[in-house]
Design a protein around this motif. Structure first.
Motif, PDB file in Angstrom:
ATOM      1  N   LEU A  28      53.260  23.487  75.846  1.00  0.00           N
ATOM      2  CA  LEU A  28      54.350  23.037  76.709  1.00  0.00           C
ATOM      3  C   LEU A  28      55.165  21.993  75.971  1.00  0.00           C
ATOM      4  O   LEU A  28      54.615  20.989  75.488  1.00  0.00           O
ATOM      5  N   CYS A  29      56.474  22.225  75.875  1.00  0.00           N
ATOM      6  CA  CYS A  29      57.351  21.217  75.292  1.00  0.00           C
ATOM      7  C   CYS A  29      57.374  20.000  76.206  1.00  0.00           C
ATOM      8  O   CYS A  29      57.832  20.079  77.354  1.00  0.00           O
ATOM      9  N   GLY A  30      56.854  18.888  75.699  1.00  0.00           N
ATOM     10  CA  GLY A  30      56.791  17.675  76.493  1.00  0.00           C
ATOM     11  C   GLY A  30      58.072  16.871  76.414  1.00  0.00           C
ATOM     12  O   GLY A  30      59.126  17.355  75.992  1.00  0.00           O
ATOM     13  N   LEU A  31      57.956  15.611  76.784  1.00  0.00           N
ATOM     14  CA  LEU A  31      59.131  14.762  76.971  1.00  0.00           C
ATOM     15  C   LEU A  31      59.615  14.168  75.653  1.00  0.00           C
ATOM     16  O   LEU A  31      58.824  13.863  74.763  1.00  0.00           O
ATOM     17  N   THR A  32      60.928  14.051  75.522  1.00  0.00           N
ATOM     18  CA  THR A  32      61.510  13.214  74.485  1.00  0.00           C
ATOM     19  C   THR A  32      61.567  11.801  75.044  1.00  0.00           C
ATOM     20  O   THR A  32      62.152  11.569  76.106  1.00  0.00           O
ATOM     21  N   LEU A  33      60.971  10.857  74.334  1.00  0.00           N
ATOM     22  CA  LEU A  33      60.642   9.556  74.922  1.00  0.00           C
ATOM     23  C   LEU A  33      61.734   8.505  74.766  1.00  0.00           C
ATOM     24  O   LEU A  33      61.464   7.347  74.461  1.00  0.00           O
ATOM     25  N   VAL A  65      48.260  22.428  75.095  1.00  0.00           N
ATOM     26  CA  VAL A  65      48.884  21.445  74.219  1.00  0.00           C
ATOM     27  C   VAL A  65      50.239  21.046  74.807  1.00  0.00           C
ATOM     28  O   VAL A  65      51.056  21.910  75.126  1.00  0.00           O
ATOM     29  N   ARG A  66      50.438  19.750  74.965  1.00  0.00           N
ATOM     30  CA  ARG A  66      51.718  19.230  75.470  1.00  0.00           C
ATOM     31  C   ARG A  66      52.158  18.120  74.524  1.00  0.00           C
ATOM     32  O   ARG A  66      51.531  17.075  74.444  1.00  0.00           O
ATOM     33  N   ASN A  67      53.232  18.358  73.794  1.00  0.00           N
ATOM     34  CA  ASN A  67      53.635  17.413  72.755  1.00  0.00           C
ATOM     35  C   ASN A  67      54.466  16.261  73.310  1.00  0.00           C
ATOM     36  O   ASN A  67      54.938  16.288  74.453  1.00  0.00           O
ATOM     37  N   LEU A  68      54.651  15.256  72.484  1.00  0.00           N
ATOM     38  CA  LEU A  68      55.545  14.138  72.775  1.00  0.00           C
ATOM     39  C   LEU A  68      56.504  13.981  71.605  1.00  0.00           C
ATOM     40  O   LEU A  68      56.069  13.864  70.449  1.00  0.00           O
ATOM     41  N   THR A  69      57.798  13.994  71.880  1.00  0.00           N
ATOM     42  CA  THR A  69      58.803  13.775  70.842  1.00  0.00           C
ATOM     43  C   THR A  69      59.108  12.280  70.791  1.00  0.00           C
ATOM     44  O   THR A  69      59.774  11.745  71.671  1.00  0.00           O
ATOM     45  N   ASP A  70      58.586  11.621  69.752  1.00  0.00           N
ATOM     46  CA  ASP A  70      58.743  10.161  69.647  1.00  0.00           C
ATOM     47  C   ASP A  70      59.658   9.755  68.502  1.00  0.00           C
ATOM     48  O   ASP A  70      59.752   8.563  68.182  1.00  0.00           O
ATOM     49  N   ILE A  71      60.356  10.716  67.898  1.00  0.00           N
ATOM     50  CA  ILE A  71      61.413  10.419  66.931  1.00  0.00           C
ATOM     51  C   ILE A  71      62.526  11.426  67.169  1.00  0.00           C
ATOM     52  O   ILE A  71      62.281  12.636  67.200  1.00  0.00           O
ATOM     53  N   ASP A  72      63.734  10.932  67.401  1.00  0.00           N
ATOM     54  CA  ASP A  72      64.809  11.813  67.851  1.00  0.00           C
ATOM     55  C   ASP A  72      66.118  11.014  67.831  1.00  0.00           C
ATOM     56  O   ASP A  72      66.103   9.777  67.897  1.00  0.00           O
ATOM     57  N   ASP A  73      67.244  11.715  67.749  1.00  0.00           N
ATOM     58  CA  ASP A  73      68.547  11.037  67.751  1.00  0.00           C
ATOM     59  C   ASP A  73      68.695  10.093  68.939  1.00  0.00           C
ATOM     60  O   ASP A  73      69.158   8.951  68.801  1.00  0.00           O
ATOM     61  N   LYS A  74      68.310  10.563  70.133  1.00  0.00           N
ATOM     62  CA  LYS A  74      68.506   9.762  71.344  1.00  0.00           C
ATOM     63  C   LYS A  74      67.652   8.497  71.324  1.00  0.00           C
ATOM     64  O   LYS A  74      68.083   7.438  71.794  1.00  0.00           O
ATOM     65  N   ILE A  75      66.430   8.615  70.808  1.00  0.00           N
ATOM     66  CA  ILE A  75      65.564   7.445  70.731  1.00  0.00           C
ATOM     67  C   ILE A  75      66.149   6.423  69.762  1.00  0.00           C
ATOM     68  O   ILE A  75      66.126   5.207  70.017  1.00  0.00           O
ATOM     69  N   LEU A  76      66.705   6.902  68.652  1.00  0.00           N
ATOM     70  CA  LEU A  76      67.287   5.981  67.678  1.00  0.00           C
ATOM     71  C   LEU A  76      68.527   5.289  68.237  1.00  0.00           C
ATOM     72  O   LEU A  76      68.775   4.113  67.942  1.00  0.00           O
ATOM     73  N   VAL A  77      69.309   5.994  69.039  1.00  0.00           N
ATOM     74  CA  VAL A  77      70.455   5.363  69.690  1.00  0.00           C
ATOM     75  C   VAL A  77      69.983   4.223  70.586  1.00  0.00           C
ATOM     76  O   VAL A  77      70.553   3.116  70.578  1.00  0.00           O
ATOM     77  N   LYS A  78      68.920   4.467  71.366  1.00  0.00           N
ATOM     78  CA  LYS A  78      68.362   3.418  72.228  1.00  0.00           C
ATOM     79  C   LYS A  78      67.859   2.241  71.388  1.00  0.00           C
ATOM     80  O   LYS A  78      68.023   1.079  71.767  1.00  0.00           O
ATOM     81  N   ILE A  89      59.921   1.688  71.861  1.00  0.00           N
ATOM     82  CA  ILE A  89      60.568   2.337  73.010  1.00  0.00           C
ATOM     83  C   ILE A  89      59.812   3.612  73.380  1.00  0.00           C
ATOM     84  O   ILE A  89      59.519   3.864  74.561  1.00  0.00           O
ATOM     85  N   ALA A  90      59.495   4.406  72.365  1.00  0.00           N
ATOM     86  CA  ALA A  90      58.798   5.663  72.627  1.00  0.00           C
ATOM     87  C   ALA A  90      57.436   5.420  73.260  1.00  0.00           C
ATOM     88  O   ALA A  90      57.058   6.094  74.227  1.00  0.00           O
ATOM     89  N   TYR A  91      56.709   4.448  72.755  1.00  0.00           N
ATOM     90  CA  TYR A  91      55.360   4.211  73.278  1.00  0.00           C
ATOM     91  C   TYR A  91      55.399   3.684  74.714  1.00  0.00           C
ATOM     92  O   TYR A  91      54.592   4.095  75.556  1.00  0.00           O
TER      93      TYR A  91
END
Length: 471
Positions: A28-33, A65-78, A89-91
């Protein structure tokens, strides 16, 4: 088992046949954090939790399996906006998500990998794609690596789109792409992004593109081919389209079934922080709706249907659940909780028909009606049969009132009522202090609430409080 699932890849309801007898692998594609979870995100967790429970009840050993996206364009903007490390922020959002899932009785996954923990696997997959002629490093020295969409004749099949009608991939500039539709597998270092958001690679310092993350983690935990890949309808394109393209191009069998759940909207608009309509689980609690009642609200709708959220519909669903709960508790007081009985055939048929929880609940209500009749007539044998069947059905849906996970929730609800009254009293004292312009006293009340974990926000309609992290 005769489970049938709607497969997005074939746009048809197919008989589910696992790759390996007795075992099922689900990703399952999990959340982008980039932000705290909202109730639209939580629908995903609940829907696939029901799928997992049904597969387990049907005799399969499920690797979920459910992943967590903890590196991403949106996270870096935040990260840049707040001046905080991206990983912090991701954690913080990961912790919030885990708490919400626990509150909703979503079983923990077998594995919950983070994208940042699988950079070597991504490098390996990218190298394979380059060697096979399906990817290329940018010629401008940027360190970017792109997937060559034109090299995949089946590109667009999952989403049903023609590549000729597609717009440019917006995950990287077009400066060094062979085709504007090519998407980034690896992104070279950029001077305006956080300095700690990069890893060494054969193509220079950089970070992964969004899509390569999931393909690499699927392979790591489920192998080259697995059974079910899930996610929201909004992920079909470009995310899942790109996942399947790069995975098949690398010679992987990848997902055998693609299952997508419907979205949760507010006034017809998809819920999301970018549009300012995201509501968290704490908002549901402020309405006096318990987590078990919110979960019932989610499972009462077919997983592929759109849920257009309204307070009225949520409250109505909560009332419906309380009727079920009332029967279970009254029956248990009379004859004891008993065990979990056999599932009625109608319930099994409904769940096997693409997890039709709406039809399954219709069967439950029929049994409930018989149980209430037995309760009124003092027919303990019939009551026991109804109670154990109702509890078995509610257990599959994760909302059995006698499940230990919900024990004590009534007491917690009472304590929340006391807390509400105490906070209201403190806020009234603060309002009175502000009215007499005693700003020091008003600030003192707010600071004391903050230290207790109560965050106060002044709005045009008066102060609003939520449970936060405090100081």
């Amino acid at each position: 088992m005769s489970l049938r699932l709607y497969d997005t890849a074939t746009r048809s309801v197919r008989d589910f046949v696992p790759r390996e007898a007795g075992k099922v692998g689900v990703y399952l594609c999990g959340l982008t954090l980039q932000g705290p979870p909202h109730i639209g995100h939580l629908r995903s967790g609940v829907n696939y939790d029901v799928l997992r429970r049904w597969l387990t009840r049907s005799g399969y050993a499920v690797r979920f399996v459910r992943n967590l996206t903890d590196i991403d364009d949106k996270i870096l903007v935040k990260s840049i906006e707040r001046g905080e490390p991206f990983w912090a922020i991701a954690y913080a959002n990961e912790v919030r998500l885990a708490a919400d899932y626990r509150a909703l009785n979503v079983l923990p996954p077998t594995y919950e990998p983070r994208a940042t923990g699988h950079i070597p696997e991504m490098h390996e997959l990218i190298r394979e794609l380059i060697d096979r002629g399906h990817a290329y490093p940018a010629a401008d020295g940027s360190g970017d690596v792109y997937f060559d969409v034109a090299s995949d004749p089946a590109y667009g099949a999952l989403s049903g789109q023609s590549p000729d009608a597609m717009q440019s991939a917006d995950d990287a500039p077009d400066r060094a792409k062979r085709d504007p539709r090519d998407f980034a597998l690896w992104k070279g270092v950029k001077p305006d992004e956080p300095a700690d958001a990069y890893w060494p690679s054969p193509w220079g310092r950089g970070r992964p593109g969004w899509h390569i993350e999931c393909s690499a983690m699927c392979r790591r935990y489920l192998g080259d081919e697995f059974d079910i890949h899930g996610g929201g309808l909004d992920l079909i394109f470009p995310h899942h389209e790109n996942e399947i393209a790069q995975s098949r191009a690398a010679g992987l069998g990848f997902a055998r079934y693609w299952v997508h759940h419907g979205l949760l909207s507010l006034a017809g608009v998809k819920m999301g922080k970018s549009v300012g309509n995201a509501l968290g689980l704490e908002y549901v609690a402020e309405l006096g709706v318990r987590p078990v009642e919110f979960r019932y609200y989610i499972v009462a709708a077919h997983y592929r249907s759109l849920i257009d959220y309204t307070e009225e519909s949520l409250r109505e669903s909560a009332v419906a659940y309380r009727r079920i709960e009332g029967f279970v508790r009254r029956a248990a007081e009379r004859i004891g909780p008993g065990g979990l009985g056999d599932l009625p055939k109608g319930f099994v048929d409904a769940m096997d028909d693409d997890l039709n929880t709406s039809a399954a609940l219709a069967v439950l209500h029929d049994v409930l009606r018989d149980g209430n009749t037995a309760l009124g007539e003092g027919d303990d044998a019939a009551l026991r049969s109804a109670l154990t069947a109702v509890r078995a059905m509610l257990g599959i849906l994760g909302v059995d009132p006698l499940d230990p996970v919900w024990v004590g929730e009534d007491q917690a609800s009472d304590l929340r009522g006391v807390a509400d009254a105490l906070v209201a009293l403190a806020l009234e004292q603060r309002t009175q202090a502000r009215a007499r312009k005693d700003w020091a006293a008003a600030d003192a009340v707010r600071d004391q609430l903050n230290q207790a974990g109560i965050v106060v926000e002044d709005t045009p309609h008066g102060p609003r409080w939520t449970i936060g992290e405090g100081n």
